[in-house]
Design a protein around this motif. Structure first.
Motif, PDB file in Angstrom:
ATOM      1  N   TRP A  67       1.087  -1.084  -0.111  1.00  0.00           N
ATOM      2  CA  TRP A  67       0.124  -0.063  -0.158  1.00  0.00           C
ATOM      3  C   TRP A  67       0.846   1.229   0.035  1.00  0.00           C
ATOM      4  O   TRP A  67       1.924   1.393   0.668  1.00  0.00           O
ATOM      5  CB  TRP A  67      -0.852  -0.104   1.244  1.00  0.00           C
ATOM      6  CG  TRP A  67      -2.143  -0.934   1.106  1.00  0.00           C
ATOM      7  CD1 TRP A  67      -2.231  -2.081   0.008  1.00  0.00           C
ATOM      8  CD2 TRP A  67      -3.455  -0.965   1.841  1.00  0.00           C
ATOM      9  NE1 TRP A  67      -3.468  -2.612   0.119  1.00  0.00           N
ATOM     10  CE2 TRP A  67      -3.933  -2.045   1.439  1.00  0.00           C
ATOM     11  CE3 TRP A  67      -3.955  -0.026   2.943  1.00  0.00           C
ATOM     12  CZ2 TRP A  67      -5.218  -2.285   1.870  1.00  0.00           C
ATOM     13  CZ3 TRP A  67      -5.269  -0.305   3.284  1.00  0.00           C
ATOM     14  CH2 TRP A  67      -5.888  -1.392   2.784  1.00  0.00           C
ATOM     15  N   HIS A  68       0.512   2.235  -0.780  1.00  0.00           N
ATOM     16  CA  HIS A  68       1.386   3.294  -0.990  1.00  0.00           C
ATOM     17  C   HIS A  68       0.542   4.545  -0.109  1.00  0.00           C
ATOM     18  O   HIS A  68      -0.401   4.657  -0.111  1.00  0.00           O
ATOM     19  CB  HIS A  68       1.255   4.100  -2.422  1.00  0.00           C
ATOM     20  CG  HIS A  68       2.019   5.136  -2.577  1.00  0.00           C
ATOM     21  ND1 HIS A  68       3.162   5.239  -2.573  1.00  0.00           N
ATOM     22  CD2 HIS A  68       1.432   6.653  -2.900  1.00  0.00           C
ATOM     23  CE1 HIS A  68       3.696   6.548  -2.757  1.00  0.00           C
ATOM     24  NE2 HIS A  68       2.604   7.190  -2.801  1.00  0.00           N
ATOM     25  N   SER A  69       1.513   5.164   0.405  1.00  0.00           N
ATOM     26  CA  SER A  69       0.951   6.808   1.225  1.00  0.00           C
ATOM     27  C   SER A  69       1.963   7.625   0.737  1.00  0.00           C
ATOM     28  O   SER A  69       3.078   7.483   0.159  1.00  0.00           O
ATOM     29  CB  SER A  69       1.118   6.558   2.671  1.00  0.00           C
ATOM     30  OG  SER A  69       1.195   7.731   3.349  1.00  0.00           O
ATOM     31  N   GLU A  75       1.619   5.926   7.303  1.00  0.00           N
ATOM     32  CA  GLU A  75       0.168   6.209   8.117  1.00  0.00           C
ATOM     33  C   GLU A  75      -0.610   4.989   7.838  1.00  0.00           C
ATOM     34  O   GLU A  75      -0.164   4.013   7.171  1.00  0.00           O
ATOM     35  CB  GLU A  75      -0.417   7.204   7.395  1.00  0.00           C
ATOM     36  CG  GLU A  75      -0.925   7.035   5.800  1.00  0.00           C
ATOM     37  CD  GLU A  75      -1.572   8.181   5.035  1.00  0.00           C
ATOM     38  OE1 GLU A  75      -2.330   8.781   5.751  1.00  0.00           O
ATOM     39  OE2 GLU A  75      -1.150   8.411   3.891  1.00  0.00           O
ATOM     40  N   VAL A  76      -1.795   4.814   8.787  1.00  0.00           N
ATOM     41  CA  VAL A  76      -2.654   3.872   8.795  1.00  0.00           C
ATOM     42  C   VAL A  76      -3.824   3.939   7.809  1.00  0.00           C
ATOM     43  O   VAL A  76      -4.399   5.204   7.947  1.00  0.00           O
ATOM     44  CB  VAL A  76      -3.158   3.305  10.143  1.00  0.00           C
ATOM     45  CG1 VAL A  76      -4.043   2.156  10.201  1.00  0.00           C
ATOM     46  CG2 VAL A  76      -1.812   2.885  11.113  1.00  0.00           C
ATOM     47  N   LYS A  77      -4.032   2.838   6.881  1.00  0.00           N
ATOM     48  CA  LYS A  77      -5.180   3.238   6.049  1.00  0.00           C
ATOM     49  C   LYS A  77      -5.835   1.918   6.441  1.00  0.00           C
ATOM     50  O   LYS A  77      -5.381   0.638   6.036  1.00  0.00           O
ATOM     51  CB  LYS A  77      -4.761   3.374   4.480  1.00  0.00           C
ATOM     52  CG  LYS A  77      -4.139   4.478   4.200  1.00  0.00           C
ATOM     53  CD  LYS A  77      -3.817   4.725   2.614  1.00  0.00           C
ATOM     54  CE  LYS A  77      -3.170   5.769   2.352  1.00  0.00           C
ATOM     55  NZ  LYS A  77      -2.923   5.791   0.977  1.00  0.00           N
ATOM     56  N   ASP A  78      -7.088   1.856   6.519  1.00  0.00           N
ATOM     57  CA  ASP A  78      -7.975   0.514   6.870  1.00  0.00           C
ATOM     58  C   ASP A  78      -7.211  -0.544   7.691  1.00  0.00           C
ATOM     59  O   ASP A  78      -7.033  -1.570   7.218  1.00  0.00           O
ATOM     60  CB  ASP A  78      -8.223   0.098   5.048  1.00  0.00           C
ATOM     61  CG  ASP A  78      -9.464  -0.818   5.320  1.00  0.00           C
ATOM     62  OD1 ASP A  78     -10.205  -0.895   6.118  1.00  0.00           O
ATOM     63  OD2 ASP A  78      -9.568  -1.519   4.395  1.00  0.00           O
ATOM     64  N   HIS A  79      -6.679  -0.062   8.457  1.00  0.00           N
ATOM     65  CA  HIS A  79      -6.073  -1.132   9.490  1.00  0.00           C
ATOM     66  C   HIS A  79      -4.675  -1.734   9.123  1.00  0.00           C
ATOM     67  O   HIS A  79      -4.113  -2.620   9.704  1.00  0.00           O
ATOM     68  CB  HIS A  79      -6.932  -2.169   9.781  1.00  0.00           C
ATOM     69  CG  HIS A  79      -8.452  -1.694  10.461  1.00  0.00           C
ATOM     70  ND1 HIS A  79      -8.534  -1.236  11.689  1.00  0.00           N
ATOM     71  CD2 HIS A  79      -9.683  -1.896   9.727  1.00  0.00           C
ATOM     72  CE1 HIS A  79      -9.787  -0.724  11.758  1.00  0.00           C
ATOM     73  NE2 HIS A  79     -10.480  -1.179  10.639  1.00  0.00           N
ATOM     74  N   HIS A  80      -4.131  -1.035   7.838  1.00  0.00           N
ATOM     75  CA  HIS A  80      -2.773  -1.311   7.635  1.00  0.00           C
ATOM     76  C   HIS A  80      -1.864  -0.282   7.313  1.00  0.00           C
ATOM     77  O   HIS A  80      -2.279   0.935   7.004  1.00  0.00           O
ATOM     78  CB  HIS A  80      -3.073  -2.087   6.438  1.00  0.00           C
ATOM     79  CG  HIS A  80      -3.583  -3.330   6.298  1.00  0.00           C
ATOM     80  ND1 HIS A  80      -5.147  -3.305   5.982  1.00  0.00           N
ATOM     81  CD2 HIS A  80      -3.490  -4.493   6.591  1.00  0.00           C
ATOM     82  CE1 HIS A  80      -5.596  -4.566   6.171  1.00  0.00           C
ATOM     83  NE2 HIS A  80      -4.659  -5.361   6.517  1.00  0.00           N
ATOM     84  N   TRP A 112      -7.273  -2.564  -2.530  1.00  0.00           N
ATOM     85  CA  TRP A 112      -5.743  -2.741  -2.844  1.00  0.00           C
ATOM     86  C   TRP A 112      -5.763  -2.012  -4.265  1.00  0.00           C
ATOM     87  O   TRP A 112      -4.716  -1.553  -4.425  1.00  0.00           O
ATOM     88  CB  TRP A 112      -5.766  -4.572  -3.129  1.00  0.00           C
ATOM     89  CG  TRP A 112      -5.102  -5.059  -2.059  1.00  0.00           C
ATOM     90  CD1 TRP A 112      -5.667  -5.719  -1.092  1.00  0.00           C
ATOM     91  CD2 TRP A 112      -3.645  -5.040  -1.706  1.00  0.00           C
ATOM     92  NE1 TRP A 112      -4.733  -6.244  -0.175  1.00  0.00           N
ATOM     93  CE2 TRP A 112      -3.450  -5.531  -0.503  1.00  0.00           C
ATOM     94  CE3 TRP A 112      -2.723  -4.410  -2.492  1.00  0.00           C
ATOM     95  CZ2 TRP A 112      -2.170  -5.714  -0.244  1.00  0.00           C
ATOM     96  CZ3 TRP A 112      -1.480  -4.494  -1.916  1.00  0.00           C
ATOM     97  CH2 TRP A 112      -1.207  -5.305  -0.565  1.00  0.00           C
ATOM     98  N   TYR A 113      -6.758  -2.136  -5.190  1.00  0.00           N
ATOM     99  CA  TYR A 113      -6.732  -1.211  -6.222  1.00  0.00           C
ATOM    100  C   TYR A 113      -6.879   0.305  -5.906  1.00  0.00           C
ATOM    101  O   TYR A 113      -6.304   1.088  -7.007  1.00  0.00           O
ATOM    102  CB  TYR A 113      -7.354  -1.588  -7.480  1.00  0.00           C
ATOM    103  CG  TYR A 113      -8.821  -1.616  -7.575  1.00  0.00           C
ATOM    104  CD1 TYR A 113      -9.801  -0.320  -7.707  1.00  0.00           C
ATOM    105  CD2 TYR A 113      -9.587  -2.519  -7.472  1.00  0.00           C
ATOM    106  CE1 TYR A 113     -11.022  -0.281  -7.747  1.00  0.00           C
ATOM    107  CE2 TYR A 113     -11.058  -2.374  -7.356  1.00  0.00           C
ATOM    108  CZ  TYR A 113     -11.907  -1.284  -7.385  1.00  0.00           C
ATOM    109  OH  TYR A 113     -13.172  -1.090  -7.423  1.00  0.00           O
ATOM    110  N   THR A 114      -7.087   0.324  -4.828  1.00  0.00           N
ATOM    111  CA  THR A 114      -7.259   2.216  -4.493  1.00  0.00           C
ATOM    112  C   THR A 114      -5.841   2.501  -3.959  1.00  0.00           C
ATOM    113  O   THR A 114      -5.267   3.435  -4.423  1.00  0.00           O
ATOM    114  CB  THR A 114      -8.482   2.311  -3.273  1.00  0.00           C
ATOM    115  OG1 THR A 114      -9.475   2.098  -3.893  1.00  0.00           O
ATOM    116  CG2 THR A 114      -8.203   3.733  -2.901  1.00  0.00           C
TER     117      THR A 114
END
Length: 125
Positions: A67-69, A75-80, A112-114
């Motif tokens: 996942w990219h930030s 940063e945490v996105k959707d618990h990851h 995932w595709y987001t």
């Protein structure tokens, strides 16, 4: 159980159970390292150790599907956890060669595709 299933499914593969922060391998042991949906479980303190181990063990290339930030520090996105891997890994000697956004065709789960990216890095000489 998971390691045994992997060994049964891939009898010619070398499979180790290990830690993200202490790879059981010698320095410069691998030409290529691959991580797929693993680093999203590493908080910033752990990620620093992971990056040190990647630098220690990978000679040439690193391939990630994570996942990219835009935030290098994570940063945490959707618990990851998500990171700006190009900025983060540059500090550890890896240059980005390619980055592709995942699509609904390549990975059908919306989060995932987001958030997901395929990254390819080259170790600096």
């Amino acid at each position: 159980p998971a390691v045994e299933r992997a060994r049964q499914a891939l009898p010619h593969a070398l499979i180790h159970k290990g830690s993200l922060t202490e790879f059981p391998f010698a320095d410069s042991n691998f030409d290529v390292g691959i991580a797929d949906a693993v680093l999203m479980y590493a908080d910033p303190k752990t990620m620093k150790k992971v990056c040190e181990e990647v630098r220690r063990t990978i000679r040439k290339y690193l391939v990630l599907v994570e996942w990219h930030s835009e935030k290098k520090g994570g940063e945490v996105k959707d618990h990851h956890w998500s990171y700006n891997y190009p900025e983060l890994l540059k500090e550890y000697g890896f240059d980005l060669i390619e980055m592709k956004q995942l699509t609904s065709e390549t990975w059908p789960h919306k989060t995932w595709y987001t958030n997901g990216r395929l990254y390819v890095f080259r170790r600096q000489s």
